[in-house]
Write an enzyme that holds these catalytic residues in place. Structure first.
Site, mmCIF file in Angstrom:
data_model
loop_
_atom_site.group_PDB
_atom_site.id
_atom_site.type_symbol
_atom_site.label_atom_id
_atom_site.label_comp_id
_atom_site.label_asym_id
_atom_site.label_seq_id
_atom_site.Cartn_x
_atom_site.Cartn_y
_atom_site.Cartn_z
ATOM 1 N N ARG A 152 0.854 -1.180 0.000
ATOM 2 C CA ARG A 152 0.000 0.000 0.000
ATOM 3 C C ARG A 152 0.889 1.229 0.000
ATOM 4 O O ARG A 152 1.520 1.546 1.004
ATOM 5 C CB ARG A 152 -0.914 -0.024 1.229
ATOM 6 C CG ARG A 152 -1.578 1.305 1.510
ATOM 7 C CD ARG A 152 -2.630 1.230 2.594
ATOM 8 N NE ARG A 152 -2.205 0.660 3.860
ATOM 9 C CZ ARG A 152 -1.528 1.312 4.810
ATOM 10 N NH1 ARG A 152 -1.129 2.563 4.609
ATOM 11 N NH2 ARG A 152 -1.217 0.718 5.938
ATOM 12 N N HIS A 170 -3.498 4.160 5.001
ATOM 13 C CA HIS A 170 -4.567 3.174 5.173
ATOM 14 C C HIS A 170 -5.903 3.802 4.777
ATOM 15 O O HIS A 170 -6.676 3.234 4.010
ATOM 16 C CB HIS A 170 -4.610 2.700 6.621
ATOM 17 C CG HIS A 170 -5.795 1.847 6.941
ATOM 18 N ND1 HIS A 170 -5.941 0.566 6.452
ATOM 19 C CD2 HIS A 170 -6.903 2.096 7.677
ATOM 20 C CE1 HIS A 170 -7.085 0.056 6.886
ATOM 21 N NE2 HIS A 170 -7.687 0.967 7.624
ATOM 22 N N TYR A 204 4.880 5.402 10.933
ATOM 23 C CA TYR A 204 5.220 4.014 11.234
ATOM 24 C C TYR A 204 6.030 3.306 10.145
ATOM 25 O O TYR A 204 6.357 2.141 10.289
ATOM 26 C CB TYR A 204 3.952 3.204 11.539
ATOM 27 C CG TYR A 204 2.856 3.271 10.488
ATOM 28 C CD1 TYR A 204 2.897 2.470 9.346
ATOM 29 C CD2 TYR A 204 1.768 4.121 10.642
ATOM 30 C CE1 TYR A 204 1.901 2.519 8.391
ATOM 31 C CE2 TYR A 204 0.760 4.180 9.690
ATOM 32 C CZ TYR A 204 0.824 3.376 8.570
ATOM 33 O OH TYR A 204 -0.173 3.431 7.623
#
Length: 367
Positions: free
Chosen positions: A270, A274, A283
């Protein structure tokens, strides 16, 4: 980061038919399916890859402008979605989660209708029966049970294993690596296995369940879970549109013939957040993202078609025009959607008129 020691991101045994630079790699078991993709079919895939990404970027921009409440980007995962979607037959049915925009576009769902959900107008503005594409599911993993039930129904209705290509059907259910940690997914796999359901479990392992990496969800490849339930599994390079097509064609053919479910794990990435409420820079690092940009599914197919002289400039110009038209359509039509009426949430809940809902709607109006 790749893990070739047998961990959840291991690339050992991964089916790949196009290298990252677009070179064709033969596969002894799947070449017969890849051979179905002539120049026209590959160009159609390329077109869908480009349009799916344009849809994604336009929708993200609309959310940033306040026109959508939320959006779940799929940039980077187009290879898995377009390749598998092209393997479907008209009578097959798809159960998506909330990120399968490319699959929806291939199935003929109007692009603006997909965004009705993200604008908060309704739960999805398309007819699932008309497109063989169910409404999006926001509850992680729950739709795998719905897909299993639908697949079991196909078998009970005599639509599996007849040997008639125009009749036999199967179901594909899409979900992410994070969903495999949900009990619903395991329950669905148990039901599908013991009932020999014509179902393809298609896991897009994009390596992040929001901010939780796959390495914190599993210690072996996710596809390794399926054989323990009697379901054969295969891992495929999710950024290789040709390999995703071939693997899904094989899995669907097996399911339609009455041999039961298959688990496909497409290892992809990805590239964006998200959802538009997420900040992936908190992160993961830029080096990881750059490594996967170099594996871009669109660039890979572009290189393959260019090397074989099958991507003329006039075709590229046509795609650019189509992408611009799609962008204009989304910007115009989404802004024109307006706001939904409060009572509209009950419109498709009851098969017949419900007295209390009708009375409440009359008393409240449409505020």
């Amino acid at each position: 980061m790749s893990d070739d020691a047998g961990g959840p991101l291991s690339e050992v045994g991964l089916v790949q038919m196009l290298t990252t630079t677009g070179e064709r790699v033969p596969h002894p078991d799947l070449d017969l399916y890849a051979a179905e993709l002539d120049a026209d079919a590959l160009r159609a895939m390329y077109r869908d890859l480009v349009l799916a990404r344009r849809f994604d970027r336009e929708a993200t921009a609309l959310q940033r402008q306040g026109e959508l409440a939320l959006f779940a980007p799929a940039e980077g995962q187009e290879g898995a979605q377009i390749g598998s979607a092209h393997a479907l037959r008209p009578q097959d049915h798809v159960f998506p989660s909330y990120r399968e925009h490319g699959v929806g576009l291939v199935r003929g769902v109007d692009a603006t209708q997909i965004l009705r959900l993200f604008r908060g107008v309704d739960h999805g503005g398309w007819d699932p029966t008309a497109h063989g594409f169910h409404l999006y599911t926001l509850v992680v993993g729950s739709h795998t049970l719905h897909a299993t039930g639908y697949a079991m129904g196909l078998a009970r209705d005599g639509l599996v294993g007849t040997g008639r290509p125009e009749r036999d059907a199967a179901v594909v259910v899409y979900f992410g690596d994070g969903a495999t940690a949900q009990g619903d997914v395991h329950e669905a796999m148990v039901f599908a296995s013991v009932n020999t359901a014509p179902l393809v479990f298609f896991c897009q392992n994009n390596q992040w369940a929001i901010s939780v990496p796959t390495t914190r969800q599993a210690v072996v490849p996710i596809a390794d879970r399926a054989p323990g339930l009697g379901i054969p599994s295969v891992r495929v390079d999710g950024n290789d549109v040709v390999a995703c097509y071939a693997v899904t064609r094989w899995a669907l053919e097996r399911a339609r013939s009455g041999l039961g479910p298959v688990f496909v794990e497409a290892l992809t990435y990805r590239m964006g957040a998200h959802t538009t409420s997420d900040d992936p820079t908190r992160y993961r690092d830029a080096a990881e993202e750059q490594r996967w940009r170099e594996r871009d599914p669109i660039d890979r197919l572009h290189a393959h078609l260019t090397a074989s002289g099958q991507l003329p400039q006039v075709f590229l110009d046509e795609i650019e025009t189509a992408a611009d038209a799609l962008g204009e359509k989304l910007r115009t039509e989404v802004r024109a959607l307006g706001r939904a009426s409060t009572s509209g949430m009950f419109d498709h809940v009851y098969a017949t008129e419900h007295a209390q809902v009708s009375a409440d709607a009359c008393g409240r109006g449409t505020r």
